[in-house]
Scaffold this motif. Structure first.
Motif, PDB file in Angstrom:
ATOM      1  N   MET A  20      31.972  29.439  38.219  1.00  0.00           N
ATOM      2  CA  MET A  20      31.271  29.885  37.021  1.00  0.00           C
ATOM      3  C   MET A  20      32.207  30.780  36.219  1.00  0.00           C
ATOM      4  O   MET A  20      32.825  31.686  36.746  1.00  0.00           O
ATOM      5  CB  MET A  20      30.030  30.659  37.437  1.00  0.00           C
ATOM      6  CG  MET A  20      29.249  31.177  36.280  1.00  0.00           C
ATOM      7  SD  MET A  20      27.830  32.112  36.888  1.00  0.00           S
ATOM      8  CE  MET A  20      27.690  33.260  35.575  1.00  0.00           C
ATOM      9  N   SER A  21      32.308  30.505  34.961  1.00  0.00           N
ATOM     10  CA  SER A  21      33.157  31.343  34.122  1.00  0.00           C
ATOM     11  C   SER A  21      32.323  31.974  33.017  1.00  0.00           C
ATOM     12  O   SER A  21      31.290  31.460  32.617  1.00  0.00           O
ATOM     13  CB  SER A  21      34.301  30.522  33.522  1.00  0.00           C
ATOM     14  OG  SER A  21      33.773  29.546  32.651  1.00  0.00           O
ATOM     15  N   VAL A  22      32.789  33.115  32.561  1.00  0.00           N
ATOM     16  CA  VAL A  22      32.102  33.856  31.509  1.00  0.00           C
ATOM     17  C   VAL A  22      32.605  33.364  30.162  1.00  0.00           C
ATOM     18  O   VAL A  22      33.813  33.295  29.924  1.00  0.00           O
ATOM     19  CB  VAL A  22      32.364  35.371  31.663  1.00  0.00           C
ATOM     20  CG1 VAL A  22      31.719  36.145  30.543  1.00  0.00           C
ATOM     21  CG2 VAL A  22      31.880  35.859  33.007  1.00  0.00           C
ATOM     22  N   THR A  23      31.680  33.034  29.289  1.00  0.00           N
ATOM     23  CA  THR A  23      32.033  32.555  27.948  1.00  0.00           C
ATOM     24  C   THR A  23      31.818  33.681  26.932  1.00  0.00           C
ATOM     25  O   THR A  23      31.211  34.709  27.248  1.00  0.00           O
ATOM     26  CB  THR A  23      31.164  31.346  27.550  1.00  0.00           C
ATOM     27  OG1 THR A  23      29.799  31.778  27.471  1.00  0.00           O
ATOM     28  CG2 THR A  23      31.299  30.212  28.554  1.00  0.00           C
ATOM     29  N   ILE A  24      32.282  33.447  25.733  1.00  0.00           N
ATOM     30  CA  ILE A  24      32.069  34.410  24.642  1.00  0.00           C
ATOM     31  C   ILE A  24      30.573  34.570  24.403  1.00  0.00           C
ATOM     32  O   ILE A  24      30.087  35.672  24.143  1.00  0.00           O
ATOM     33  CB  ILE A  24      32.779  33.939  23.347  1.00  0.00           C
ATOM     34  CG1 ILE A  24      34.288  33.824  23.577  1.00  0.00           C
ATOM     35  CG2 ILE A  24      32.478  34.872  22.186  1.00  0.00           C
ATOM     36  CD1 ILE A  24      34.972  35.115  23.894  1.00  0.00           C
ATOM     37  N   LYS A  25      29.826  33.481  24.521  1.00  0.00           N
ATOM     38  CA  LYS A  25      28.373  33.525  24.327  1.00  0.00           C
ATOM     39  C   LYS A  25      27.727  34.443  25.375  1.00  0.00           C
ATOM     40  O   LYS A  25      26.792  35.178  25.060  1.00  0.00           O
ATOM     41  CB  LYS A  25      27.806  32.113  24.415  1.00  0.00           C
ATOM     42  CG  LYS A  25      26.706  31.838  23.426  1.00  0.00           C
ATOM     43  CD  LYS A  25      26.393  30.369  23.480  1.00  0.00           C
ATOM     44  CE  LYS A  25      25.507  29.878  22.387  1.00  0.00           C
ATOM     45  NZ  LYS A  25      25.648  30.248  21.066  1.00  0.00           N
ATOM     46  N   ASP A  26      28.230  34.393  26.620  1.00  0.00           N
ATOM     47  CA  ASP A  26      27.715  35.281  27.672  1.00  0.00           C
ATOM     48  C   ASP A  26      27.988  36.742  27.320  1.00  0.00           C
ATOM     49  O   ASP A  26      27.117  37.600  27.480  1.00  0.00           O
ATOM     50  CB  ASP A  26      28.363  34.952  29.022  1.00  0.00           C
ATOM     51  CG  ASP A  26      27.998  33.575  29.533  1.00  0.00           C
ATOM     52  OD1 ASP A  26      26.886  33.100  29.252  1.00  0.00           O
ATOM     53  OD2 ASP A  26      28.855  32.978  30.226  1.00  0.00           O
ATOM     54  N   ASN A  79      36.237  37.181  33.720  1.00  0.00           N
ATOM     55  CA  ASN A  79      36.647  35.987  34.467  1.00  0.00           C
ATOM     56  C   ASN A  79      37.640  36.333  35.573  1.00  0.00           C
ATOM     57  O   ASN A  79      37.576  35.764  36.665  1.00  0.00           O
ATOM     58  CB  ASN A  79      37.218  34.933  33.528  1.00  0.00           C
ATOM     59  CG  ASN A  79      36.125  34.175  32.813  1.00  0.00           C
ATOM     60  OD1 ASN A  79      35.112  33.824  33.412  1.00  0.00           O
ATOM     61  ND2 ASN A  79      36.312  33.950  31.518  1.00  0.00           N
ATOM     62  N   ARG A  80      38.543  37.285  35.312  1.00  0.00           N
ATOM     63  CA  ARG A  80      39.477  37.709  36.361  1.00  0.00           C
ATOM     64  C   ARG A  80      38.741  38.392  37.510  1.00  0.00           C
ATOM     65  O   ARG A  80      39.085  38.207  38.678  1.00  0.00           O
ATOM     66  CB  ARG A  80      40.551  38.633  35.788  1.00  0.00           C
ATOM     67  CG  ARG A  80      41.652  37.838  35.066  1.00  0.00           C
ATOM     68  CD  ARG A  80      42.790  38.719  34.667  1.00  0.00           C
ATOM     69  NE  ARG A  80      42.298  39.503  33.519  1.00  0.00           N
ATOM     70  CZ  ARG A  80      42.845  40.604  33.061  1.00  0.00           C
ATOM     71  NH1 ARG A  80      43.904  41.109  33.637  1.00  0.00           N
ATOM     72  NH2 ARG A  80      42.350  41.228  32.033  1.00  0.00           N
ATOM     73  N   ILE A  81      37.718  39.161  37.183  1.00  0.00           N
ATOM     74  CA  ILE A  81      36.912  39.808  38.224  1.00  0.00           C
ATOM     75  C   ILE A  81      36.220  38.754  39.075  1.00  0.00           C
ATOM     76  O   ILE A  81      36.216  38.828  40.311  1.00  0.00           O
ATOM     77  CB  ILE A  81      35.886  40.773  37.597  1.00  0.00           C
ATOM     78  CG1 ILE A  81      36.597  41.975  36.980  1.00  0.00           C
ATOM     79  CG2 ILE A  81      34.848  41.226  38.625  1.00  0.00           C
ATOM     80  CD1 ILE A  81      35.713  42.865  36.133  1.00  0.00           C
ATOM     81  N   LEU A  82      35.654  37.742  38.432  1.00  0.00           N
ATOM     82  CA  LEU A  82      34.979  36.677  39.173  1.00  0.00           C
ATOM     83  C   LEU A  82      35.955  35.882  40.032  1.00  0.00           C
ATOM     84  O   LEU A  82      35.616  35.472  41.150  1.00  0.00           O
ATOM     85  CB  LEU A  82      34.230  35.747  38.209  1.00  0.00           C
ATOM     86  CG  LEU A  82      33.000  36.364  37.531  1.00  0.00           C
ATOM     87  CD1 LEU A  82      32.415  35.393  36.515  1.00  0.00           C
ATOM     88  CD2 LEU A  82      31.959  36.774  38.557  1.00  0.00           C
ATOM     89  N   GLU A  83      37.163  35.667  39.548  1.00  0.00           N
ATOM     90  CA  GLU A  83      38.183  34.974  40.346  1.00  0.00           C
ATOM     91  C   GLU A  83      38.528  35.791  41.590  1.00  0.00           C
ATOM     92  O   GLU A  83      38.664  35.238  42.684  1.00  0.00           O
ATOM     93  CB  GLU A  83      39.456  34.751  39.518  1.00  0.00           C
ATOM     94  CG  GLU A  83      39.321  33.681  38.459  1.00  0.00           C
ATOM     95  CD  GLU A  83      40.508  33.643  37.513  1.00  0.00           C
ATOM     96  OE1 GLU A  83      41.548  34.297  37.795  1.00  0.00           O
ATOM     97  OE2 GLU A  83      40.394  32.978  36.466  1.00  0.00           O
ATOM     98  N   TYR A  84      38.647  37.090  41.430  1.00  0.00           N
ATOM     99  CA  TYR A  84      38.940  37.954  42.571  1.00  0.00           C
ATOM    100  C   TYR A  84      37.786  37.942  43.564  1.00  0.00           C
ATOM    101  O   TYR A  84      37.994  37.896  44.783  1.00  0.00           O
ATOM    102  CB  TYR A  84      39.241  39.381  42.100  1.00  0.00           C
ATOM    103  CG  TYR A  84      39.640  40.288  43.227  1.00  0.00           C
ATOM    104  CD1 TYR A  84      40.875  40.136  43.856  1.00  0.00           C
ATOM    105  CD2 TYR A  84      38.787  41.284  43.684  1.00  0.00           C
ATOM    106  CE1 TYR A  84      41.254  40.954  44.907  1.00  0.00           C
ATOM    107  CE2 TYR A  84      39.154  42.107  44.732  1.00  0.00           C
ATOM    108  CZ  TYR A  84      40.393  41.932  45.344  1.00  0.00           C
ATOM    109  OH  TYR A  84      40.752  42.742  46.386  1.00  0.00           O
ATOM    110  N   MET A  85      36.563  37.966  43.068  1.00  0.00           N
ATOM    111  CA  MET A  85      35.399  37.910  43.946  1.00  0.00           C
ATOM    112  C   MET A  85      35.382  36.596  44.718  1.00  0.00           C
ATOM    113  O   MET A  85      35.003  36.562  45.886  1.00  0.00           O
ATOM    114  CB  MET A  85      34.100  38.074  43.146  1.00  0.00           C
ATOM    115  CG  MET A  85      33.945  39.433  42.485  1.00  0.00           C
ATOM    116  SD  MET A  85      34.097  40.822  43.619  1.00  0.00           S
ATOM    117  CE  MET A  85      32.670  40.611  44.619  1.00  0.00           C
TER     118      MET A  85
END
Length: 97
Positions: A1-7, A32-38
């Protein structure tokens, strides 16, 4: 799951924040970098790790209760600037000023 500008815009509106387009791009990238690390952390085997309530284990930091002698009522009231019977007399704080 990635964070979009809309999010980012949706969360910003919920928090009543406003960001420039450049800030929105930066925030989306950072999230998105935080989610990749998680996701990297999710790949670790933690089956033998017990859950913690704190990162550092603490012992009881309170001292044991000890019964000690205290002042008598007369001793406590001896230097009171104003007293009535067995109580300290204080200015009225409720009601008219």
């Amino acid at each position: 799951m990635s964070v979009t500008i809309k999010d980012v815009e949706h969360v910003a509106s919920l928090a009543k924040l406003s960001f420039s387009e450049e800030e929105k791009q930066k925030l989306a990238s950072q999230l998105n970098r935080i989610l990749e690390y998680m996701e990297q952390l999710n790949q670790l085997d933690t089956s033998n790790v017990e859950p913690l309530s704190h990162v550092i284990e603490f012992g009881n930091v309170f001292r044991e209760d000890e019964l000690k002698p205290t002042l008598t009522q007369e001793e406590a009231l001896r230097n009171a600037p104003a007293k009535t019977e067995k109580f300290f007399r204080v200015p009225k704080v409720i009601g008219e000023r």
